[in-house]
Enzyme design. Sequence first.
Site, short mmCIF file in Angstrom:
data_model
loop_
_atom_site.label_atom_id
_atom_site.label_comp_id
_atom_site.label_asym_id
_atom_site.label_seq_id
_atom_site.Cartn_x
_atom_site.Cartn_y
_atom_site.Cartn_z
N HIS A 6 0.88 -1.26 0.00
CA HIS A 6 -0.04 -0.01 -0.03
C HIS A 6 0.85 1.21 0.12
O HIS A 6 1.39 1.40 0.89
CB HIS A 6 -0.80 0.04 1.35
CG HIS A 6 -2.01 -1.05 1.19
ND1 HIS A 6 -3.08 -0.88 0.32
CD2 HIS A 6 -1.81 -2.50 1.56
CE1 HIS A 6 -3.75 -2.02 0.38
NE2 HIS A 6 -3.26 -2.77 1.14
N HIS A 24 8.09 9.83 -23.80
CA HIS A 24 9.01 9.89 -24.98
C HIS A 24 10.40 9.36 -24.65
O HIS A 24 10.91 8.63 -25.38
CB HIS A 24 8.98 11.14 -25.68
CG HIS A 24 9.90 11.73 -26.87
ND1 HIS A 24 9.44 11.84 -28.09
CD2 HIS A 24 11.22 11.59 -26.70
CE1 HIS A 24 10.33 11.93 -28.98
NE2 HIS A 24 11.37 11.86 -28.07
N GLU A 25 10.88 9.88 -23.47
CA GLU A 25 12.16 9.69 -23.32
C GLU A 25 12.66 8.26 -22.93
O GLU A 25 13.37 7.46 -23.30
CB GLU A 25 12.72 10.58 -22.38
CG GLU A 25 12.91 12.11 -22.64
CD GLU A 25 13.70 12.50 -23.87
OE1 GLU A 25 14.33 11.61 -24.29
OE2 GLU A 25 13.23 13.21 -24.63
N HIS A 52 12.41 5.77 -25.98
CA HIS A 52 14.00 5.83 -26.69
C HIS A 52 14.75 4.54 -25.89
O HIS A 52 15.33 3.82 -26.67
CB HIS A 52 14.76 7.13 -26.21
CG HIS A 52 14.63 8.29 -27.11
ND1 HIS A 52 14.46 7.93 -28.46
CD2 HIS A 52 14.08 9.35 -27.00
CE1 HIS A 52 14.35 9.04 -29.17
NE2 HIS A 52 13.87 10.03 -28.07
N GLU A 61 12.80 8.56 -32.54
CA GLU A 61 11.98 9.91 -32.06
C GLU A 61 10.60 9.52 -32.72
O GLU A 61 9.74 10.08 -31.94
CB GLU A 61 12.47 11.18 -32.77
CG GLU A 61 14.11 11.49 -32.25
CD GLU A 61 14.17 11.74 -31.10
OE1 GLU A 61 13.14 12.07 -30.55
OE2 GLU A 61 15.38 11.76 -30.62
#
Length: 596
Positions: free
Chosen positions: A209, A394-395, A398, A424
Amino acid sequence: MGGLAEATSPVDKALKFATETFRLADNQLVVKNSYTSTDTGISHVYLRQMVGGFEIDNADMNINIDQEGKVISYGSTFLAGDHEQILSLVGDRPLENQADAHHGPKTPKINSLAALNAVLTKVGLPDLGKTELKETHSKDENGQAVITYAKVPGSVDDHTTLSLSYLITGRGRVEPVWDVVLHTVDDWYNAHVSRASGEVVAMVSWKSHVSYNIYGIGNSNPLRGIRKMTANPADIKASPKGWHDNGVAPPFNDTMGNNVLAQEDQAGTFEWTNKKRPSAGKDMVFDFPIDFKKIPAKYTDASVVNLFYWSNLIHDLYYRFGFDEEAGNFQDNNFSKGGRSDDGVLAFAQSGKGMNDAWFVTPPDGSRPTMNIYNFNMTTPLRDASLDADIIIHEYTHGVSTRLTGGPANSNCLSTPEAAGLGEGWSDALALLLQLKSTDTRETNYGIGAYVSDRAEGLRKYVYSTSVEENPNQYNSLNGWTTPEVHITGEVWASILYEVIWNMVDTAGFEKNLGNATAEAGNILVIRYIINGMKLQPCNPTFLAARDAIIQAEGAITKGKYKCQLWKGFAKRGLGHRATNVLGVRFNSYTVPADC
């Protein structure tokens, strides 16, 4: 007690101690586990009491034995007395449910399916109705009979188990029960159902928890979303010890764990070993204030918690879609499931190394990757990208595309300009997929990084849209660049994938629960196609190779059922059946295969 009189091993000494202390026969207990701590040399033995050949599930004893063979401490919930005395404690029930002194429980009044239905109802899942389940019978390591059901509605694996046992109730009685283990999408339960009444008399969640005050899925822009407390988000399949336990050190109460180690880096030093991190305290509540009228340094703890939460959430989601230990995922402890360990992500919030940027460095499997998130000065005051889920997804993606393309031991397979641009594009497309809402339509436009940039199109030239007027990107948009800039290349690839996404959602529907990775819904299937396409494509792929790998993944997963939806999406943006690349010049094709 036979051979126990000459007990020599820690287990034998523990059994001798238990039988003598509680006046038990050898067949009234079973060893559940034992090991010797390398730090202290103390042996720990864990026992379970039995009656009539069946376990009493909450009658447990732990015995600690030092290096000289002496019992130094123990804890117990055992019932005192011999077999007949304990049988006398069995609660009132019909004769057919009583335990025979020699043969254990007879045929239960409540059968296994009725017990399973009781648990499903208790946790808010639909009952079995007329569902026919595959039933198998086996025995566990102690010889206890186990019934296993596959395809239980609401479960996430084929291993829902039931077995006969007993339970000590709050009234000091012993209740004959079904011991039920059910793994759902968001929890893992061990329930006990009375074999006489069908009532769920006890239930334990194996989920730890912990709660976080964060901007969750669908709230990538903090100024438009709602920040709320989210409890116990860890997926036990992907993170079996939760997000704050690596299975080696004591559990952490800050933003460290097996998958991610998150901290601020305002000094820009990348130092992490001695960082002071946000602490949740003994109650494990990560709740820190944010005031957007102030600079990010005034709400650093909230920023780090958001980065930690999202990085772990993405880890767990991608795990469901096949980015697991053997595929090279990011974990300090792989729990003997393959791959190389010691590579949980170092995630830095509010980096002082610069401005208006973010990046992810991915070495080969077994070496620790780094994610660095900056502040952006495109507004006043600055905005913190660690609060923008688009950028975090996004990162992190990669890292996924780098580990999956060419295999986890090779980090050089997205190194050509076109392949790097594909990286990308996948990062943008998957950020879009993980942020789509059930109310969105193909007319819905999205930007990546809209929060930090304060622009509808975000950090890209165009919004992501199925309208060629609002986003004119085509395959041949890559022409005219001697060395295409990777983000421009990526924007073209993600624009193409956005068409594919909506063709699939319009055809196969939308699944709100992203953890349901086996659902035949458009958004789920596209994630599966992309992830498996990365595994299938060659090192340093081109647009054409990446497209073909996604088509191949669809064939492997859904046997061509949605092939034409994919081809039509690719073809709309010029990457159709006859698209070509001749010496770096891209030629569009709007055609699809003849069978489409």
